[in-house]
Design an enzyme around this catalytic site. Sequence first.
Site, PDB file in Angstrom:
ATOM      1  N   GLU A   1       0.643  -1.247  -0.159  1.00  0.00           N
ATOM      2  CA  GLU A   1      -0.040   0.112   0.123  1.00  0.00           C
ATOM      3  C   GLU A   1       1.027   1.237   0.144  1.00  0.00           C
ATOM      4  O   GLU A   1       1.554   1.641   0.996  1.00  0.00           O
ATOM      5  CB  GLU A   1      -0.984   0.007   1.310  1.00  0.00           C
ATOM      6  CG  GLU A   1      -1.942  -1.092   1.229  1.00  0.00           C
ATOM      7  CD  GLU A   1      -2.627  -1.410   2.491  1.00  0.00           C
ATOM      8  OE1 GLU A   1      -3.365  -0.622   2.830  1.00  0.00           O
ATOM      9  OE2 GLU A   1      -2.474  -2.336   3.258  1.00  0.00           O
TER      10      GLU A   1
ATOM     11  N   GLU B   1       6.230  -0.309   6.427  1.00  0.00           N
ATOM     12  CA  GLU B   1       4.747  -0.057   6.227  1.00  0.00           C
ATOM     13  C   GLU B   1       4.078  -0.179   4.906  1.00  0.00           C
ATOM     14  O   GLU B   1       2.780  -0.785   4.654  1.00  0.00           O
ATOM     15  CB  GLU B   1       4.402   0.989   6.823  1.00  0.00           C
ATOM     16  CG  GLU B   1       4.384   1.258   8.451  1.00  0.00           C
ATOM     17  CD  GLU B   1       3.380   0.234   9.276  1.00  0.00           C
ATOM     18  OE1 GLU B   1       2.213   0.264   8.766  1.00  0.00           O
ATOM     19  OE2 GLU B   1       3.919  -0.551  10.112  1.00  0.00           O
TER      20      GLU B   1
END
Length: 479
Positions: free
Chosen positions: A325, A334
Amino acid sequence: MLCSSKNQSMERYIVAGCFLLFSIFVFAEAGSIGVNYGRIANDLPSATKVVQLVKSQGIERIKVFDADPAVLRALSGSGIKVTVDLPNELLFAAANRVSFANSWVQKNIAAYYPGTQIEAIAVGNEVFVDPHNTTKFLVPAMKNIHQALVKYNFHSAIKVSSPIALSALQSSYPSSAGSFRTELIQPVFKPMFDFLRETGSFLMVNAYPFFAYESNSDVIPLDYALFRENPGVVDAGNGLRYFSLFDAQIDAVFAAMSALKYDDLRMVVTETGWPSKGDENELGASVENAAAYNGNLVRRILTGGGTPLRPKADLTVYLFALFNENKKNGPTSERNYGLFYPSKQKVYDIPFTLEGLKNYHGHQSPVTGGQPVATPGNRGGVSKSTTGNTWCVANGEVGKEKLQAALDFACGEGKADCRPIQPGSSCYDPNTLEAHASFAFNSYYQKMSRAGGSCYFGGAAHVVTQPPKYGACELPTGY
């Protein structure tokens, strides 16, 4: 001939029908793999294409972080079981206004169910670490959402829970000393656990061995974090041996629940994963390690068995995450937990089903040279191997039924060499289930070149570093 006849257990190996029956039994109680579908990105495929991708991989469960209409419509008729989320920012309204909870369920659940097979609602996510201080609204919100489900008579099929992070633990090492943060026990955990018990629900837990390894790589061996072969570590509190950091983390939560007298509650691991890329200081973040962790975890879950503390607690586990993402904040890791790129190409190739596992050999590594597994606060407790070899032996604590089923699978579909444990053969004596199972499990393990996960058998086996001997029969180290 009945396959359950105790006196004919050895003859069963030559009956093909019995092989099939017991191999089904071995896997019938296995866990389940799902995936988290996060969407903090601007380059992801449409929800319809995502559902097609998930189905093509044989993934049967999906968890989303909201209740987006496009996603829920796309999932309708797919047969995929869905967990939706009521975001943290809505906890206040859901806790304080019954009308809001009723409206939310009407718009986000009743409008799609049962066409979309919603099976659970995650009320909030890691609420205890939410900087907006929403903890006090959690249990009232859960109760109001549940009551709204009751109005529609959905409450038997759709369960309400809330994912907790491991930071909710006061102590997690050793696992047997697991306990919840004192300030959360009376105001949150006890009423939440009472609610889960009364409604037949389960605790949701987010567990990331990567974080523990990254922060303690000087004392946590990588193999221990990645489910690869290692000598294991003994929990001094209960004597159980652990071969993976994941199991140790999950059992710390089970121990914390047990300390509060909630042994009967089930657990679902709603998030776990490993990043394929990270910043320079994010030790362990790589494609190879992510593939090893997730691939070995899938095998670990789908072949059944629970944890050392709860060997019969087959787990449902949701991998984090479906896609990389690109709009997530924070360190590079992340944005790189995805199993797939937005192009729908795999970041690395791992299976998600039992069928896919048949040709999957995992990402194994050599035994750690006889070095003991150490975790923070413990640098010993495991006897060193004198040879560098390892063997696979039976775990008698799982019970005779599960041990027998695993033995039948090893000698049947597993194609272990079980001739030496036939009546009159060299390793028939001692004629005990545990001795025969150990021989069969080790035969399979050595045949598979001691690959990571090949000594598991639904929790019925474990690796040892000292040469095992049963009577006059010594287990070999290679084939």
